[in-house]
Design an enzyme around this catalytic site. Structure first.
Site, short mmCIF file in Angstrom:
data_model
loop_
_atom_site.label_atom_id
_atom_site.label_comp_id
_atom_site.label_asym_id
_atom_site.label_seq_id
_atom_site.Cartn_x
_atom_site.Cartn_y
_atom_site.Cartn_z
NE ARG A 186 40.58 0.32 47.74
CZ ARG A 186 41.33 -0.54 48.42
NH1 ARG A 186 42.64 -0.54 48.30
NH2 ARG A 186 40.78 -1.41 49.23
CG ASP A 210 43.14 -3.24 46.23
OD1 ASP A 210 44.24 -3.12 46.80
OD2 ASP A 210 42.64 -2.34 45.51
CG HIS A 224 47.20 -1.38 42.71
ND1 HIS A 224 46.39 -2.49 42.79
CD2 HIS A 224 46.98 -0.68 43.86
CE1 HIS A 224 45.70 -2.46 43.92
NE2 HIS A 224 46.05 -1.38 44.59
CG HIS A 240 48.85 -4.28 46.81
ND1 HIS A 240 49.51 -3.10 46.54
CD2 HIS A 240 47.57 -3.93 47.08
CE1 HIS A 240 48.67 -2.09 46.66
NE2 HIS A 240 47.47 -2.56 46.98
C1 SIN Z 1 45.61 0.89 46.90
O1 SIN Z 1 46.55 0.16 47.15
O2 SIN Z 1 44.51 0.45 46.60
C2 SIN Z 1 45.82 2.39 46.90
C3 SIN Z 1 46.36 2.84 45.60
C4 SIN Z 1 46.83 4.26 45.62
O3 SIN Z 1 46.79 4.92 46.68
O4 SIN Z 1 47.25 4.75 44.57
#
Ligand code: SIN
Length: 294
Positions: free
Chosen positions: A284, A121, A269, A119
């Site tokens: 994040r 973000d 990612h 996906h």
């Molecule tokens: C996310 O999807 O932004 C999280 C990525 C992660 O936990 O590595």
């Protein structure tokens, strides 16, 4: 049948680009086509104008930047992400939490983990996220597992056949912020102002001007010019292409106090949840982007 020279040419363009040397940082690429480890920057300190300039160049070239051994407060983390743009508020943030910090945690009580699938973000937002900066503070016990995979979406587009690229160039798709909830059999909470935006299937990156494939499974509902059956089949094919083409990918193995900065337009990612029942946690910050055009 189309010949596949365009695949080799797309790879050649990336793998033969001259290595740029920087004055204030050192880069070690993760693969020839995606990601780099950066040394020489202490992110707990304000960056100098030259460091900022070089950081932005490295970000545009490698799309995923990995910084090890960083001691960062929440304020340091936000200041660093803020070098690239305004910070994006966390949807549905708790009243007593920092509105720009998303706490990430999976442990023995987790039944699902956000991000455990390919996906980007924020693609349902009218101005999709420029990027995210994730700082991991706890890695799974034993130090392995919980890696994050990234895929180069410029290259994902470039290696499709010219005929398919031409077809995709004219298409648009609805991105629906409610889809991750409904796919999980849930309803978004009433206070969530659900974002829904029609985006081009192929967008031009606002900074580097190159085309990239901009559909992802959690948020893309359907391609607006096709029937549902056609849209489902085409999207499934594109998602399989991203997931099943390893030369598009790089893999980040986290250590405690690693920060990774990635571009939400040029990469997708996948946070791999392979460490249950162990704990992985971090925080994040997301950075505002701009309207995307074909
Ligand atoms: C996310 O999807 O932004 C999280 C990525 C992660 O936990 O590595």
């Amino acid at each position: 049948m189309e010949n596949e020279n365009h695949v080799l040419r797309a790879l050649e363009r990336l793998t033969t680009r001259p290595a740029r040397s920087y004055d204030t940082l050192t880069l070690t690429p993760l693969t020839p086509v995606l990601g780099a480890e950066v040394t020489g920057l202490d992110l707990s300190r304000e960056l100098t104008p030259q460091q900022e300039k070089e950081l932005k160049h490295a970000f545009q070239t490698h799309h995923v930047l990995v910084f090890r051994d960083q001691d960062l407060t929440c304020e340091d983390h936000k200041r660093f992400a803020g070098v690239l743009g305004e910070l994006h508020p966390v949807a549905l943030a708790a009243e007593d939490s920092d509105p720009h910090i998303l706490e990430i945690r999976a442990d023995k009580d987790s039944t699902a983990v956000a991000g455990n699938g390919w996906h980007s973000d924020g693609t349902a937002d009218a101005e999709p996220s420029l990027g995210s900066a994730l700082y991991i503070t706890t890695v799974p016990e034993g130090g392995s597992g919980g890696d994050t995979l990234f895929a180069n979406m410029h290259l994902a587009y470039d290696v499709l056949s010219p005929t398919l690229r031409g077809f995709l160039d004219g298409l648009s798709a609805l991105h629906d912020g409610a889809k991750p909830w409904t796919d999980a059999g849930l309803t978004p909470p009433p206070e969530y102002d659900v974002p829904r935006t029609v985006q081009p299937v192929v967008v031009r990156h606002p900074e580097n001007g190159r085309k990239l494939l901009f559909v992802n499974a959690p948020y893309t509902s359907h391609i607006t010019q096709l029937s549902r059956a056609e849209s489902d089949a085409l999207l499934a094919m594109l998602y399989a292409h991203v997931a099943q083409t390893p030369f598009l990918h790089c893999r980040v193995r986290w250590q405690e106090r690693t920060l990774v900065l990635w571009d939400n337009r040029s990469v997708q990612h996948h946070a791999v949840w392979d460490y249950f029942p162990h704990t992985r946690e971090g925080r994040r910050v997301a950075i505002d982007g701009s309207r995307l055009r074909s």
